[in-house]
Motif scaffolding. Structure first.
Motif, PDB file in Angstrom:
ATOM      1  N   LYS A 145       0.841  -1.207   0.000  1.00 47.91           N
ATOM      2  CA  LYS A 145       0.000   0.000   0.000  1.00 47.91           C
ATOM      3  C   LYS A 145       0.875   1.256   0.000  1.00 47.91           C
ATOM      4  N   GLU A 146       1.942   1.235   0.785  1.00 50.02           N
ATOM      5  CA  GLU A 146       2.829   2.396   0.878  1.00 50.02           C
ATOM      6  C   GLU A 146       3.497   2.687  -0.468  1.00 50.02           C
TER       7      GLU A 146
ATOM      8  N   CYS B  46      -5.776   7.081 -15.006  1.00 50.03           N
ATOM      9  CA  CYS B  46      -6.035   8.351 -14.308  1.00 50.03           C
ATOM     10  C   CYS B  46      -4.931   8.660 -13.298  1.00 50.03           C
ATOM     11  N   ARG B  47      -3.700   8.402 -13.694  1.00 44.21           N
ATOM     12  CA  ARG B  47      -2.511   8.657 -12.865  1.00 44.21           C
ATOM     13  C   ARG B  47      -2.517   7.906 -11.547  1.00 44.21           C
ATOM     14  N   ARG B  48      -3.137   6.741 -11.562  1.00 45.55           N
ATOM     15  CA  ARG B  48      -3.093   5.823 -10.416  1.00 45.55           C
ATOM     16  C   ARG B  48      -2.558   4.483 -10.915  1.00 45.55           C
ATOM     17  N   VAL B  49      -1.793   3.828 -10.066  1.00 47.72           N
ATOM     18  CA  VAL B  49      -1.229   2.525 -10.422  1.00 47.72           C
ATOM     19  C   VAL B  49      -2.347   1.495 -10.440  1.00 47.72           C
ATOM     20  N   VAL B  50      -2.389   0.715 -11.509  1.00 46.38           N
ATOM     21  CA  VAL B  50      -3.392  -0.339 -11.638  1.00 46.38           C
ATOM     22  C   VAL B  50      -2.722  -1.631 -12.097  1.00 46.38           C
TER      23      VAL B  50
ATOM     24  N   ALA C 119      -3.516  -3.874  -2.563  1.00 51.79           N
ATOM     25  CA  ALA C 119      -2.131  -4.089  -2.119  1.00 51.79           C
ATOM     26  C   ALA C 119      -2.089  -4.727  -0.738  1.00 51.79           C
ATOM     27  N   GLU C 120      -0.949  -5.323  -0.461  1.00 53.44           N
ATOM     28  CA  GLU C 120      -0.701  -5.889   0.855  1.00 53.44           C
ATOM     29  C   GLU C 120      -0.257  -4.775   1.781  1.00 53.44           C
ATOM     30  N   GLU C 121      -0.449  -4.974   3.056  1.00 55.35           N
ATOM     31  CA  GLU C 121      -0.031  -3.958   4.036  1.00 55.35           C
ATOM     32  C   GLU C 121       1.422  -3.843   4.034  1.00 55.35           C
TER      33      GLU C 121
END
Length: 69
Positions: free
Chosen positions: A5-6, A41-45, A67-69
């Motif tokens: 996630k980070e 849209c400028r986000r990772v997919v 995502a994983e923590e």
């Protein structure tokens, strides 16, 4: 291996400021991890089906949400 996630959050933040820099970083991540992350849209997919461009974006999922923590 998946992004955390980070990592996804940092890439999304960098993409909002400097998309070319974020694209280079994601290209490197894909090369090292052997993944096929992309942008929407400028986000990772990530994609379930990469057989065509239409199928790719029809099956896109937000990397941060999965995502994983």
């Amino acid at each position: 291996m998946k992004l955390t996630k980070e990592q996804a959050h940092k890439l999304n933040a960098i993409a909002a400021e400097n998309f070319e820099k974020a694209q280079g970083m994601l290209d490197g991540i894909n090369m090292v991890l052997g993944t096929e992350y992309g942008w929407l849209c400028r986000r990772v997919v990530f994609f379930d089906d990469t057989s065509s461009v239409a199928a790719k974006y029809a099956t896109a999922h937000d990397a941060w949400a999965n995502a994983e923590e």
